[in-house]
Design an enzyme around this catalytic site. Sequence first.
Site, mmCIF file in Angstrom:
data_model
loop_
_atom_site.group_PDB
_atom_site.id
_atom_site.type_symbol
_atom_site.label_atom_id
_atom_site.label_comp_id
_atom_site.label_asym_id
_atom_site.label_seq_id
_atom_site.Cartn_x
_atom_site.Cartn_y
_atom_site.Cartn_z
ATOM 1 N N ARG A 29 7.319 -13.604 -1.239
ATOM 2 C CA ARG A 29 7.566 -12.191 -0.925
ATOM 3 C C ARG A 29 8.365 -12.087 0.383
ATOM 4 O O ARG A 29 8.535 -13.058 1.104
ATOM 5 C CB ARG A 29 6.255 -11.408 -0.843
ATOM 6 C CG ARG A 29 5.145 -12.059 -0.017
ATOM 7 C CD ARG A 29 4.298 -11.056 0.657
ATOM 8 N NE ARG A 29 5.072 -10.219 1.550
ATOM 9 C CZ ARG A 29 5.483 -10.586 2.761
ATOM 10 N NH1 ARG A 29 5.181 -11.761 3.264
ATOM 11 N NH2 ARG A 29 6.211 -9.768 3.496
ATOM 12 N N GLY A 30 8.816 -10.841 0.653
ATOM 13 C CA GLY A 30 9.689 -10.621 1.798
ATOM 14 C C GLY A 30 11.114 -10.832 1.330
ATOM 15 O O GLY A 30 11.410 -11.807 0.620
ATOM 16 N N ALA A 31 11.992 -9.895 1.714
ATOM 17 C CA ALA A 31 13.340 -9.864 1.134
ATOM 18 C C ALA A 31 14.159 -11.138 1.356
ATOM 19 O O ALA A 31 14.916 -11.555 0.479
ATOM 20 C CB ALA A 31 14.092 -8.655 1.676
ATOM 21 N N ARG A 71 11.571 -7.947 -9.192
ATOM 22 C CA ARG A 71 11.241 -6.917 -8.193
ATOM 23 C C ARG A 71 12.461 -6.025 -8.026
ATOM 24 O O ARG A 71 13.507 -6.472 -7.551
ATOM 25 C CB ARG A 71 10.812 -7.550 -6.859
ATOM 26 C CG ARG A 71 9.499 -8.307 -7.001
ATOM 27 C CD ARG A 71 8.783 -8.475 -5.694
ATOM 28 N NE ARG A 71 8.163 -7.256 -5.215
ATOM 29 C CZ ARG A 71 7.644 -7.137 -3.990
ATOM 30 N NH1 ARG A 71 7.712 -8.137 -3.147
ATOM 31 N NH2 ARG A 71 7.071 -6.008 -3.614
ATOM 32 N N CYS A 137 4.051 -4.296 8.138
ATOM 33 C CA CYS A 137 4.215 -5.272 7.083
ATOM 34 C C CYS A 137 4.488 -6.657 7.662
ATOM 35 O O CYS A 137 4.061 -6.965 8.777
ATOM 36 C CB CYS A 137 5.320 -4.839 6.113
ATOM 37 S SG CYS A 137 5.386 -5.790 4.576
ATOM 38 N N ASP A 206 14.394 -4.076 3.023
ATOM 39 C CA ASP A 206 14.541 -4.574 1.651
ATOM 40 C C ASP A 206 15.891 -4.185 1.086
ATOM 41 O O ASP A 206 16.550 -4.978 0.423
ATOM 42 C CB ASP A 206 13.393 -4.048 0.786
ATOM 43 C CG ASP A 206 12.121 -4.813 1.089
ATOM 44 O OD1 ASP A 206 11.939 -5.899 0.521
ATOM 45 O OD2 ASP A 206 11.364 -4.372 1.954
ATOM 46 N N ASN A 216 12.047 0.062 2.748
ATOM 47 C CA ASN A 216 11.194 -1.005 3.281
ATOM 48 C C ASN A 216 9.749 -0.696 2.889
ATOM 49 O O ASN A 216 9.482 0.325 2.243
ATOM 50 C CB ASN A 216 11.355 -1.097 4.809
ATOM 51 C CG ASN A 216 10.734 -2.348 5.400
ATOM 52 O OD1 ASN A 216 11.034 -3.463 4.951
ATOM 53 N ND2 ASN A 216 9.871 -2.206 6.379
ATOM 54 N N LYS A 217 8.834 -1.561 3.274
ATOM 55 C CA LYS A 217 7.436 -1.448 2.870
ATOM 56 C C LYS A 217 6.888 -0.032 3.004
ATOM 57 O O LYS A 217 7.134 0.637 4.010
ATOM 58 C CB LYS A 217 6.607 -2.428 3.709
ATOM 59 C CG LYS A 217 5.130 -2.474 3.433
ATOM 60 C CD LYS A 217 4.774 -2.670 1.981
ATOM 61 C CE LYS A 217 5.428 -3.869 1.339
ATOM 62 N NZ LYS A 217 5.345 -3.852 -0.146
HETATM 63 C C1 RUB Z 1 8.100 -6.933 2.537
HETATM 64 C C2 RUB Z 1 8.862 -5.988 3.407
HETATM 65 C C3 RUB Z 1 9.641 -6.595 4.540
HETATM 66 C C4 RUB Z 1 11.083 -6.840 4.064
HETATM 67 C C5 RUB Z 1 11.872 -7.672 5.046
HETATM 68 O O1 RUB Z 1 7.649 -6.336 1.340
HETATM 69 O O2 RUB Z 1 8.930 -4.805 3.177
HETATM 70 O O3 RUB Z 1 9.686 -5.727 5.635
HETATM 71 O O4 RUB Z 1 11.063 -7.506 2.829
HETATM 72 O O5 RUB Z 1 11.323 -8.959 5.160
HETATM 73 P P1 RUB Z 1 6.894 -7.233 0.241
HETATM 74 P P2 RUB Z 1 12.197 -10.192 5.692
HETATM 75 O O6 RUB Z 1 5.742 -7.878 0.922
HETATM 76 O O7 RUB Z 1 6.468 -6.240 -0.812
HETATM 77 O O8 RUB Z 1 7.890 -8.223 -0.302
HETATM 78 O O9 RUB Z 1 12.624 -9.856 7.090
HETATM 79 O O10 RUB Z 1 11.241 -11.359 5.650
HETATM 80 O O11 RUB Z 1 13.341 -10.355 4.783
#
Ligand code: RUB
Length: 319
Positions: A29-31, A71, A137, A206, A216-217
């Site tokens: 998870r995380g973009a 997603r 988040c 995101d 975003n979250k």
């Molecule tokens: C995660 C989220 C993060 C972004 C950016 O949502 O909203 O703020 O994805 O993350 P989820 P990064 O947990 O539903 O994937 O900086 O790691 O790309």
Amino acid sequence: MLQRVVDRYEKTYGSHREVACDIESMFIRGANDIARMAGFGLWLFADGYSGRDGEYFEGLLEAARYLYRTRPTAVSLENALLYVLNCVDEAGDRADGREETKRAAEEFYEFAVEAQKKVAAEAASLIEDGYTVHTHCNSTAVVSALRKAHGEGKGITVHTTESRPRYQGRITARELSEAGIRIKMMVDSAARLYMEEADMVMVGADTITADGTLYNKIGTWQIALAADDRGIPLYVLGESFKFSGRSEGSGPVKIENRDAEEVVDPGAFPGVEILNPAFDRTPARLIEGFVTERGVIDPENTKTFAAEVFRGMRTDHLH
Ligand code: RUB
């Protein structure tokens, strides 16, 4: 090189379908991670391809669409897949693009790592000694920036909201605590109260659309309103592949709705519709700037920036 991605999850993947499954379940998870791992999914497809040469690109497209459906909100997923597809297409390797697919996936991975380092350095320079930074988040870009500021000797305090229902804020709290950073965690609804003690807000991204809207979250929008009410800046940390290169006519970004079970046991609430949107949309007017690997972008210049990033790139492979 790509072995490192797998190591981070302490798991071995054999196919793009396994990667897709873990993106959908949010094990990955995380973009930024989603993007890197989606590229790795295509790497696996190429590595295991045993079909006819002439049908390679069709198969690759199918694998990319399979990963893409996991997603729907984070454009980083789409951009990573498009990067690899475009490289194979432009190299004229549609018939047998296995090597080019693997090369492009590795290149994207390295780019994502380096871009995030630059974002973190740029964002850390915005944090002053003694600042309290509120985040929400778990964004790897934000965590990297906070670690960097701390490493530079700035005495920072971080506030994080828990981020119900999946509690990614707890990951942030643990990661920062392990890094020796003073960190306070609160329930999501305490954000406005403790915003009184904050000097700035930093969140991840995101998707950032041409009009400077941030996806975003879920909860980010409320935090942005709280920051605005308190009169402190909100910075969005996003590598260029978090920006959408799609044309304006392509409609709004889809907000992912996840299972009610993530929130409560629906059986315990007969007749109640449980809402579980994973993301929300923060308007540009609440954002001070987008911190990218190419510097801080004023929300008013988002469209120009995205046009520059995606110039000449085909963005229709997945639609
Ligand atoms: C995660 C989220 C993060 C972004 C950016 O949502 O909203 O703020 O994805 O993350 P989820 P990064 O947990 O539903 O994937 O900086 O790691 O790309």
